[in-house]
Design a protein around this motif. Structure first.
Motif, short mmCIF file in Angstrom:
data_model
loop_
_atom_site.label_atom_id
_atom_site.label_comp_id
_atom_site.label_asym_id
_atom_site.label_seq_id
_atom_site.Cartn_x
_atom_site.Cartn_y
_atom_site.Cartn_z
N GLN A 11 0.86 -1.19 0.00
CA GLN A 11 0.00 0.00 0.00
C GLN A 11 0.89 1.24 0.00
N LEU A 12 0.54 2.23 -0.81
CA LEU A 12 1.31 3.47 -0.84
C LEU A 12 1.13 4.22 0.47
N ASP A 13 2.23 4.67 1.03
CA ASP A 13 2.21 5.52 2.21
C ASP A 13 2.19 6.96 1.71
N ALA A 14 1.00 7.54 1.60
CA ALA A 14 0.83 8.87 1.02
C ALA A 14 1.58 9.94 1.81
N SER A 15 1.70 9.77 3.12
CA SER A 15 2.37 10.77 3.94
C SER A 15 3.89 10.79 3.70
N ALA A 16 4.43 9.74 3.12
CA ALA A 16 5.87 9.66 2.86
C ALA A 16 6.18 9.63 1.37
N SER A 17 5.19 9.99 0.53
CA SER A 17 5.35 9.95 -0.92
C SER A 17 5.09 11.32 -1.52
N THR A 18 5.75 11.59 -2.64
CA THR A 18 5.52 12.85 -3.35
C THR A 18 5.45 12.60 -4.85
N VAL A 19 4.58 13.36 -5.50
CA VAL A 19 4.52 13.40 -6.96
C VAL A 19 4.47 14.86 -7.34
N ALA A 20 5.44 15.29 -8.14
CA ALA A 20 5.53 16.69 -8.52
C ALA A 20 5.73 16.81 -10.02
N LEU A 21 5.48 18.01 -10.54
CA LEU A 21 5.71 18.26 -11.95
C LEU A 21 6.39 19.61 -12.11
N LYS A 22 7.04 19.75 -13.26
CA LYS A 22 7.62 21.04 -13.61
C LYS A 22 7.56 21.17 -15.13
N HIS A 23 7.32 22.42 -15.56
CA HIS A 23 7.21 22.71 -16.98
C HIS A 23 7.74 24.11 -17.23
N ARG A 24 8.55 24.24 -18.25
CA ARG A 24 9.08 25.55 -18.61
C ARG A 24 8.04 26.31 -19.42
N THR A 25 7.75 27.53 -19.01
CA THR A 25 6.75 28.37 -19.68
C THR A 25 7.38 29.72 -20.01
N MET A 26 6.55 30.62 -20.48
CA MET A 26 7.01 31.98 -20.84
C MET A 26 8.22 31.87 -21.77
N TRP A 27 8.04 31.07 -22.83
CA TRP A 27 9.07 30.85 -23.84
C TRP A 27 10.35 30.29 -23.25
N GLY A 28 10.20 29.47 -22.22
CA GLY A 28 11.35 28.81 -21.60
C GLY A 28 12.04 29.62 -20.52
N LEU A 29 11.50 30.78 -20.17
CA LEU A 29 12.15 31.65 -19.19
C LEU A 29 11.77 31.35 -17.75
N VAL A 30 10.61 30.71 -17.55
CA VAL A 30 10.09 30.46 -16.20
C VAL A 30 9.77 28.97 -16.09
N THR A 31 10.13 28.37 -14.97
CA THR A 31 9.75 26.99 -14.71
C THR A 31 8.63 26.97 -13.66
N VAL A 32 7.48 26.44 -14.05
CA VAL A 32 6.37 26.28 -13.13
C VAL A 32 6.52 24.92 -12.46
N LYS A 33 6.46 24.92 -11.13
CA LYS A 33 6.57 23.69 -10.35
C LYS A 33 5.31 23.51 -9.52
N GLY A 34 4.90 22.27 -9.36
CA GLY A 34 3.74 21.98 -8.53
C GLY A 34 3.82 20.57 -7.99
N ALA A 35 3.01 20.30 -6.98
CA ALA A 35 2.96 18.96 -6.39
C ALA A 35 1.53 18.58 -6.10
N PHE A 36 1.25 17.30 -6.17
CA PHE A 36 -0.07 16.76 -5.86
C PHE A 36 -0.09 16.32 -4.40
N ALA A 37 -1.00 16.89 -3.61
CA ALA A 37 -1.12 16.50 -2.21
C ALA A 37 -1.92 15.20 -2.07
#
Length: 171
Positions: A11-37
């Motif tokens: 069973q996944l231990d959600a409290s000890a696990s992370t899933v995140a993403l990142k994507h370069r935007t603004m023509w590659g000048l900015v990296t947007v980062k986020g995580a799923f709680a």
């Protein structure tokens, strides 16, 4: 290094696990980062050492630290959380290889669109009761109907990073 993973249900231990993403935007000048709680999952290791499992992400739990952007990402231009509240990855084949690498093949479903997806993970610690898998891979959001790209600001692939801790529930 040879590592054996115990047969049984995990069973996944959600409290000890992370899933995140990142994507370069603004023509590659900015990296947007986020995580799923909201992360859930389970797996089963068979007697031959191969495994299957499912990972589920709650789309509404995505947090990029910008409320306006999060609302837009949850909307119809991107994840369409009202109609597709979950992202799922169904691992059809998980095989431990030499050196602690793990070959993972399965089906990724985003916005109700399913595509085959494979990647290599790393077994980062394993005991009879706990194991951790770490992975980083890319996804083409356009394959899942997320084509929004105002003024060509968003190009390239989205990088997903995951650290998933599983606890053995029974043999």
């Amino acid at each position: 290094m040879t590592v054996a993973v115990e047969t049984g249900l995990w069973q996944l231990d959600a409290s000890a696990s992370t899933v995140a993403l990142k994507h370069r935007t603004m023509w590659g000048l900015v990296t947007v980062k986020g995580a799923f709680a909201g992360v859930a999952g389970e797996g089963e290791v068979g007697p031959d050492g191969t495994a299957t499992g499912t990972l589920t992400l709650d789309v509404a739990s995505l947090d990029t630290k910008n409320a306006k952007r999060d609302t837009h990402l949850r909307g119809a231009d991107f994840f369409d959380a009202d109609n597709h509240p979950e992202i799922t990855f169904a691992a059809r084949s998980v095989e431990l290889r030499d050196g602690g690498t793990v070959q993972v093949s399965g089906q990724l479903t985003v916005r109700g669109i399913s595509r085959p997806h494979s990647f290599t993970a790393r077994l980062n610690g394993a005991s009879a009761e706990v194991l951790t898998l770490d992975a980083e891979f890319t996804v083409d959001r356009a394959e899942f109907g997320m084509g929004w790209n105002q003024l060509g600001m968003m190009r390239g692939l989205t990088t997903v990073t995951a650290s998933l801790r599983f606890r053995r529930t029974r043999g």
